[in-house]
Motif scaffolding. Sequence first.
Motif, PDB file in Angstrom:
ATOM      1  N   MET A  23       0.830  -1.208   0.000  1.00 38.85           N
ATOM      2  CA  MET A  23       0.000   0.000   0.000  1.00 38.85           C
ATOM      3  C   MET A  23       0.866   1.261   0.000  1.00 38.85           C
ATOM      4  N   LYS A  24       2.014   1.191   0.710  1.00 38.54           N
ATOM      5  CA  LYS A  24       2.920   2.338   0.737  1.00 38.54           C
ATOM      6  C   LYS A  24       3.466   2.649  -0.659  1.00 38.54           C
ATOM      7  N   LYS A  25       3.657   1.599  -1.457  1.00 43.22           N
ATOM      8  CA  LYS A  25       4.134   1.822  -2.830  1.00 43.22           C
ATOM      9  C   LYS A  25       3.043   2.452  -3.687  1.00 43.22           C
ATOM     10  N   VAL A  26       1.804   2.030  -3.480  1.00 47.81           N
ATOM     11  CA  VAL A  26       0.690   2.559  -4.276  1.00 47.81           C
ATOM     12  C   VAL A  26       0.474   4.039  -3.991  1.00 47.81           C
ATOM     13  N   VAL A  27       0.485   4.435  -2.729  1.00 46.71           N
ATOM     14  CA  VAL A  27       0.245   5.831  -2.368  1.00 46.71           C
ATOM     15  C   VAL A  27       1.533   6.648  -2.336  1.00 46.71           C
ATOM     16  N   LYS A  28       2.656   6.021  -2.703  1.00 46.88           N
ATOM     17  CA  LYS A  28       3.973   6.687  -2.712  1.00 46.88           C
ATOM     18  C   LYS A  28       4.260   7.324  -1.360  1.00 46.88           C
ATOM     19  N   TRP A  29       4.089   6.526  -0.329  1.00 43.29           N
ATOM     20  CA  TRP A  29       4.206   6.992   1.047  1.00 43.29           C
ATOM     21  C   TRP A  29       5.582   7.590   1.352  1.00 43.29           C
ATOM     22  N   ASP A  30       6.644   6.949   0.903  1.00 43.70           N
ATOM     23  CA  ASP A  30       7.996   7.412   1.209  1.00 43.70           C
ATOM     24  C   ASP A  30       8.630   8.207   0.072  1.00 43.70           C
ATOM     25  N   HIS A  31       7.880   8.496  -0.969  1.00 40.04           N
ATOM     26  CA  HIS A  31       8.389   9.293  -2.093  1.00 40.04           C
ATOM     27  C   HIS A  31       8.560  10.747  -1.656  1.00 40.04           C
ATOM     28  N   PRO A  32       9.579  11.465  -2.178  1.00 33.18           N
ATOM     29  CA  PRO A  32       9.759  12.869  -1.789  1.00 33.18           C
ATOM     30  C   PRO A  32       8.553  13.765  -2.079  1.00 33.18           C
ATOM     31  N   ALA A  33       7.675  13.357  -2.991  1.00 33.23           N
ATOM     32  CA  ALA A  33       6.450  14.129  -3.242  1.00 33.23           C
ATOM     33  C   ALA A  33       5.232  13.448  -2.616  1.00 33.23           C
ATOM     34  N   GLY A  34       5.477  12.553  -1.670  1.00 35.42           N
ATOM     35  CA  GLY A  34       4.390  11.835  -1.003  1.00 35.42           C
ATOM     36  C   GLY A  34       3.865  12.588   0.212  1.00 35.42           C
ATOM     37  N   PRO A  35       2.875  12.027   0.888  1.00 37.62           N
ATOM     38  CA  PRO A  35       2.195  12.729   1.977  1.00 37.62           C
ATOM     39  C   PRO A  35       3.050  12.974   3.221  1.00 37.62           C
ATOM     40  N   LYS A  36       4.241  12.410   3.295  1.00 35.94           N
ATOM     41  CA  LYS A  36       5.096  12.654   4.451  1.00 35.94           C
ATOM     42  C   LYS A  36       5.941  13.916   4.299  1.00 35.94           C
ATOM     43  N   TYR A  37       5.874  14.563   3.151  1.00 32.39           N
ATOM     44  CA  TYR A  37       6.765  15.687   2.869  1.00 32.39           C
ATOM     45  C   TYR A  37       5.984  16.910   2.401  1.00 32.39           C
ATOM     46  N   VAL A  38       6.635  18.080   2.460  1.00 29.10           N
ATOM     47  CA  VAL A  38       6.005  19.346   2.097  1.00 29.10           C
ATOM     48  C   VAL A  38       5.628  19.385   0.614  1.00 29.10           C
ATOM     49  N   HIS A  39       6.310  18.618  -0.214  1.00 30.15           N
ATOM     50  CA  HIS A  39       6.007  18.616  -1.648  1.00 30.15           C
ATOM     51  C   HIS A  39       4.605  18.077  -1.931  1.00 30.15           C
ATOM     52  N   PHE A  40       4.008  17.380  -0.992  1.00 34.23           N
ATOM     53  CA  PHE A  40       2.632  16.910  -1.129  1.00 34.23           C
ATOM     54  C   PHE A  40       1.656  17.959  -0.599  1.00 34.23           C
TER      55      PHE A  40
END
Length: 125
Positions: free
Chosen positions: A23-40
Amino acid sequence: MFILSDVYRMLIGIGDRALTPSMKKVVKWDHPAGPKYVHFWSPVMKSTLVVAGLGDLMRPAEKLSLNQSISLATTGLIWTRFCMVIVPKNYFLGAVNLALGLTGLQQVIRIAHYRYTHPAQPSKN
C-alpha cells in the motif's frame, strides 16, 4: 503551532504502522512528493485557490478583479512549467498550478467579454 505538528507526527506514525508495504508503494508513502513531505502538502493547500476561483464563476463578471485574475493565471501557468523542471518532479503540484492558470484565464476571458459587450460601464481597475 506545536499542537498541529504533534498531530501531524501522530498521523504519520499511524500511517507508518497501518499501511502495508504494498500500500505504501501505491500511495507513494515514502516518495519525496508523497504525503510525508512538504512537496505533497503544498499543492493540497494551493488547491484552495482553485476552489476559490471556481467559486467566482458564480459571481457576475463586473464584480471580478482583472488584476487578480491576471495574477492567478500568470502565476499558475509559470509555476506549471517550473514543476516539470524541478527535482523531484511534482505532477500533483503541476496539475494544481495548471488548474489555477486555467481558472484565472477563464476569469480574464469573462471580464474581457463583459467589458467588450458593455462598453458604457466604467471599469474599476
